[in-house]
Design a protein around this motif. Structure first.
Motif, short mmCIF file in Angstrom:
data_model
loop_
_atom_site.label_atom_id
_atom_site.label_comp_id
_atom_site.label_asym_id
_atom_site.label_seq_id
_atom_site.Cartn_x
_atom_site.Cartn_y
_atom_site.Cartn_z
N ASP A 1 95.61 87.51 112.15
CA ASP A 1 96.22 88.05 113.36
C ASP A 1 95.32 87.81 114.56
OD1 ASP A 1 94.20 89.87 112.93
OD2 ASP A 1 95.44 91.63 113.16
N SER A 2 94.56 86.72 114.51
CA SER A 2 93.56 86.44 115.54
C SER A 2 94.14 85.81 116.80
CB SER A 2 92.46 85.54 114.97
OG SER A 2 93.01 84.30 114.54
N GLY A 3 95.38 85.39 116.76
CA GLY A 3 95.97 84.75 117.93
C GLY A 3 96.99 85.63 118.62
N GLU A 4 97.25 85.36 119.88
CA GLU A 4 98.28 86.08 120.62
C GLU A 4 99.66 85.47 120.40
OE1 GLU A 4 98.39 88.85 122.78
OE2 GLU A 4 96.50 89.26 121.80
N GLU A 5 99.68 84.26 119.82
CA GLU A 5 100.94 83.56 119.68
C GLU A 5 101.40 83.41 118.24
OE1 GLU A 5 101.26 80.00 121.94
OE2 GLU A 5 100.01 80.79 123.54
N PHE A 6 100.61 83.87 117.29
CA PHE A 6 101.03 83.74 115.90
C PHE A 6 100.46 84.88 115.05
CE2 PHE A 6 97.00 81.53 116.13
CZ PHE A 6 96.35 81.94 114.99
N LEU A 7 101.12 85.08 113.94
CA LEU A 7 100.70 86.06 112.94
C LEU A 7 100.99 85.43 111.59
CD1 LEU A 7 99.89 89.06 112.25
CD2 LEU A 7 102.35 89.54 112.23
N VAL A 8 100.01 85.39 110.71
CA VAL A 8 100.20 84.83 109.38
C VAL A 8 100.21 86.00 108.41
CG1 VAL A 8 99.30 83.29 107.60
CG2 VAL A 8 99.01 82.70 110.03
N VAL A 9 101.32 86.12 107.68
CA VAL A 9 101.53 87.26 106.78
C VAL A 9 102.04 86.74 105.44
CG1 VAL A 9 102.81 89.40 106.45
CG2 VAL A 9 102.15 88.72 108.74
N ARG A 10 101.52 87.30 104.36
CA ARG A 10 102.05 87.03 103.02
C ARG A 10 103.05 88.14 102.71
NH1 ARG A 10 97.57 86.63 99.60
NH2 ARG A 10 97.64 84.41 99.96
N LEU A 11 104.27 87.74 102.36
CA LEU A 11 105.31 88.70 102.00
C LEU A 11 105.51 88.69 100.50
CD1 LEU A 11 107.92 87.84 104.77
CD2 LEU A 11 106.17 89.64 104.81
N ASN A 12 105.61 89.86 99.91
CA ASN A 12 105.87 90.01 98.48
C ASN A 12 107.10 90.88 98.30
OD1 ASN A 12 103.44 88.69 97.31
ND2 ASN A 12 102.41 90.27 98.49
#
Length: 70
Positions: free
Chosen positions: A29-40
């Protein structure tokens, strides 16, 4: 100010609330333009989980991409 990651996190939280056993893990979540999330989610929910995710992305105006290797 609302950022892209705020909108994306809203998608994730609503998606998670829509189905029992759904979980998420924030990977980046280090960017203002992206979020990387693993969904289970439970295997038996696969089709519904993806439909719910698409609907929430559309509702919140969030672009979703699958990220290889995460």
């Amino acid at each position: 100010m609302i950022s892209a990651t705020t909108d994306a996190m809203s998608v994730v939280l609503v998606w998670q609330a829509l189905g029992a056993g759904r979980k998420h893990e924030v990977l980046d979540d280090s960017g203002e333009e992206f979020l990387v999330v693993r969904l289970n989610y439970p295997t038996e929910q696969a089709a519904q989980a993806m439909d719910d995710l698409e609907e929430q992305c559309d509702t919140h105006g969030v672009l979703r991409e699958e990220v290889a290797g995460h």
